[in-house]
Design an enzyme around this catalytic site. Structure first.
Site, mmCIF file in Angstrom:
data_model
loop_
_atom_site.group_PDB
_atom_site.id
_atom_site.type_symbol
_atom_site.label_atom_id
_atom_site.label_comp_id
_atom_site.label_asym_id
_atom_site.label_seq_id
_atom_site.Cartn_x
_atom_site.Cartn_y
_atom_site.Cartn_z
ATOM 1 N N SER A 1 0.766 -1.251 0.000
ATOM 2 C CA SER A 1 0.000 0.000 0.000
ATOM 3 C C SER A 1 0.798 1.303 0.000
ATOM 4 C CB SER A 1 -0.976 0.010 1.172
ATOM 5 O OG SER A 1 -2.067 -0.821 0.891
ATOM 6 N N PRO A 2 2.061 1.358 0.417
ATOM 7 C CA PRO A 2 2.779 2.632 0.239
ATOM 8 C C PRO A 2 2.754 3.113 -1.210
ATOM 9 C CG PRO A 2 3.997 1.270 1.769
ATOM 10 C CD PRO A 2 2.861 0.427 1.251
#
Length: 768
Positions: free
Chosen positions: A317-318
């Site tokens: 998700s970053p």
């Protein structure tokens, strides 16, 4: 009578013979004197070869130092052990200079060297059998420290010599070990030992670190003594150049300590961490686990990769922060617009939100980002356009080397062959990147849209000559987004920490505002597909602080930690991040964002006044007052007259008479010491922090002969309710922060085929 001459033939022949020999010898002498040669060889050269000696002046290997000149690696003095075997070395029987008894010598040396008595004895025996003048003992006889050398000298073992030598020392032990690497003594083909870099920067910059040896040439007699009035020629050694890094020793130690704590508590299979200055691209700290101690090589495994540079990972998700940045830059982001969370179908493939595809109903895009919804990224990609999104992936530098000043940098692989590839890339699955690529890309968000190229070498300088061969300066790597977009992205990233539904609540700091994104990426397995199980993820966080004007940018990845049943994968990541970021910002003197200026007031002089009246006056000012004694007049006070006290603080008034013990709960150590000084009581203070218990209860009359034991405890123990609330908040990291990147196993025929290819590609790149 005249004597008759008689010719003597034999004598004449002898005369001719000796006369000829004389003339031959005379001719030879004249010729040698005239030419200086014998059988084509210069006599001066032969004499020089026999009587001229040469001593090597060893060049010191250059240091590796941090940005402030603190030593990371340097040479230190050691000794090499030599055992003389030839009896000719001894001139007095009473003072032997050679090994007299090889068995006894082997027995004694075994107690000092890291070698068995048998191996030492074998070395000595071989030397005697082969009529060698002296022998050495390999690695066991090298790198002997000064204390060990003195101990062996005191043992008075005949025939031992100690030759000064240099050893590579890493005073910080485990310290960016895969970046720094190590150097060690190696025997060259000519038999000479030399310190050589074997790994990391020690190997990369081995040539400039090594330097050049010098020498001293001088004349001796046949016994080796220096001839009087002889001239000597000195060629000075040139020490190796110093390699100065951008690393900050203090920040690196903060990182190492935090990672070691998590390693011990959770035993993950892998950890990676990088700290950078987003405004310059300087790498301030870099570490990984497992790691090793370069002094002993303990812990060094088959993995020699500097994983921040050479390892490719699926980021999780970053990656969503860059999808968000692209959408904002293109005007496609509407924080208040809504979508139906849960699942999303593209052609024949369906992806789902991390809560098994249940979603949270119809929610805003902002809430979707805060909850780390994969489906929100899918709908955002629709608005943005997949091809447009891929141009931003390129602009952020993914799929390309950053150009950091380290070799063997991996590129990762951005998958874009099929529509599903572009979709999964938008939320961080399928495509692979490196941690250093994540740092470079995030620098654009932290630095007003300007992306900075990372670097670790500040300069390379030879301290002998003053010559600087390398000097690095901050370098712009691109500008994928505008400053306005960068500000908006930081605001959204900060909300993932502050929002009630935010996936990064556990990363909040006490004194600074954080902006960042958590990640929980699936880990590919051999043969295709992904590992299964609650712990089989790469949990990560890419964050910056202070959020309004970031000074530090940190990436942390923790893979497959052994989590207890009541914890999620974000917890060990948060333990590293919060500790390192908070300590680092304070060390850098970054002013806390929520700092409120304390209100103070001057303390008047109450001595000579009535204790009762003074106490009442102080209470009216909002100050807590403690009176020592029972008489009416104040004789001394704390704080003293002219000092200041914090609003709501404590003032101690000293009067004569019996002392009644107050309730010390919550007092600081400084206040206790002031009370002890004024009262004269014997206070036995144990611990640090604030008072939690006291051995004599409040209201008891005590004398100087009554010892009072007081225990102080840290704030988190003294304020249990606050600590419990903070722990509860950490543990309330629900699946939104734990399994945010996984998708349900539905309609994945196409994606499973892609995964197999991706895994093979990643394995090949990792192996490199």
């Amino acid at each position: 009578m005249k004597k008759k001459f008689r010719f003597q033939g034999g004598a004449f022949l002898l005369f001719l013979l000796f006369a000829g020999l004389f003339f031959l010898l005379l001719t030879r002498i004249v010729t040698i004197q005239a030419t200086g040669e014998v059988e084509g060889q210069q006599l001066a050269a032969r004499a020089a070869a026999k009587y001229s000696q040469e001593e090597v002046l060893t060049a010191e290997r250059g240091r590796i130092i941090d940005r402030k000149g603190e030593v990371i690696a340097e040479d230190t003095l050691t000794y090499k052990l030599v055992a003389v075997l030839d009896e000719s070395a001894t001139q007095k029987v009473s003072d032997p200079r050679h090994v007299v008894d090889i068995e006894e010598t082997a027995s004694k040396l075994a107690g000092y060297l890291g070698a068995s008595e048998e191996s030492i004895l074998e070395t000595l025996k071989t030397g005697v059998e082969k009529d060698r003048y002296q022998v050495e003992f390999g690695s066991a006889g090298r790198e002997i420290n000064h204390t060990q050398m003195l101990e062996m000298k005191e043992a008075e073992i005949p025939g031992l010599l100690f030759v000064r030598d240099l050893k590579r020392l890493y005073p910080n032990g485990v310290f960016a070990s895969h970046l720094i690497g190590y150097a060690m003594k190696e025997e060259m083909k000519d038999g000479v030992t030399k310190t050589t870099g074997r790994m990391g920067l020690e190997s990369i910059h081995n040539e400039v670190l090594t330097g050049q040896n010098g020498k001293i040439e001088f004349d001796t007699d046949k016994w080796g003594f220096l001839l009087p009035n002889s001239e000597s020629a000195v060629t000075p050694a040139v020490d190796g150049s110093d390699v100065q890094l951008t690393l900050d020793k203090t920040l690196q130690n903060f990182l190492e300590d935090a990672m070691s704590g998590v390693q011990e508590e959770y035993d993950p299979t892998r950890m990676i961490a990088v700290i950078a200055d987003p405004k310059t691209g300087e790498i301030l700290a870099m570490s990984q686990r497992p790691t090793f101690n370069p002094n002993t090589r303990e812990g060094l495994s088959d993995n020699w990769l500097n994983e921040s540079i050479e390892l490719t990972i699926e980021p999780g998700s970053p990656m969503k922060m860059f999808t968000l940045a692209a959408a904002i830059e293109e005007g496609k982001w509407d924080a208040n617009a809504t979508y139906n969370s849960g699942t999303y179908t593209l052609l024949d493939s369906t992806i789902g939100d991390h809560n098994s595809g249940r979603g949270w109903g119809t929610i805003s895009y902002l809430e979707g980002f805060q909850r780390s919804s994969n489906v929100s990224m899918a709908y955002l990609l629709e608005r943005l356009g997949a091809d447009t999104f891929m141009t931003y992936i390129d602009a952020f530098g993914f799929g390309e080397q950053t150009g950091i000043d380290l070799p063997k940098e991996a590129t990762g692989k951005i998958l874009d062959q099929y529509p599903i590839n572009k979709l999964t890339t938008a939320y961080g699955q399928g495509s692979t990147v490196t941690p250093i690529q994540m740092i470079q890309a995030a620098s654009a968000i932290a630095n007003g849209g300007v992306m900075m190229k990372p670097y670790v070498i500040d300069q390379i300088k030879n301290t002998d000559t003053g010559k600087v061969t390398v000097k690095s300066e901050p370098e712009k790597a691109g500008q994928p987004i505008s400053a306005e977009t960068a500000e908006k992205v930081k605001e959204v990233l900060a909300s993932t920490v502050t929002s009630e539904v935010g996936s990064a609540k556990g990363f909040a700091l006490q004194d600074y505002k954080i902006a960042g994104k958590t990640g929980t990426a699936q880990v590919p397995k051999e043969g295709g597909g992904y590992l299964e199980g609650s712990n089989n993820y790469l949990f990560s966080f890419l964050g910056m602080a202070p959020a309004d004007d970031p000074e530090l940018l940190i990436y942390i990845g923790v893979q497959q930690p052994n989590l207890p049943a009541n914890e999620y994968g974000s917890v060990p990541v948060a333990k590293i991040f919060t500790s390192v970021m908070e300590n680092s910002l304070k060390y850098m003197n970054i002013e806390p964002e929520n700092m409120v200026e304390a209100t103070t007031m001057p303390v008047e002089d109450y001595t000579g006044q009535s204790a009762t009246a003074a106490a009442e006056a102080l209470r009216e000012l909002g100050l807590e007052t403690v009176v020592i004694g029972d008489s009416k007049e104040v004789v001394s006070q704390y704080p003293e007259t002219g000092s200041t006290v914090l609003d709501g603080g404590r003032v101690i008034l000293k009067a004569a008479g019996k002392t009644t013990l107050p309730d010390f709960t919550g007092w600081s150590k400084r206040e206790l010491l002031a009370y002890q000084s004024l009262s004269g009581l014997s206070l036995e203070i144990a611990g640090q922090g604030y008072v939690l218990t006291q051995s004599i209860a409040e209201g008891e009359v005590v004398t100087v002969n009554d010892p009072v034991v007081i225990e102080l405890h840290p704030p988190e123990i003294y304020y249990p309710a606050r600590a419990e609330a903070e722990d509860k908040e950490e543990q309330e990291q629900t699946e939104q922060g734990a399994l945010e990147d996984t998708a349900p196993e539905v309609n994945k025929e196409e994606t499973e085929t892609e995964t197999e290819t991706e895994t093979e590609t990643q394995t090949e790149e990792t192996t490199e």
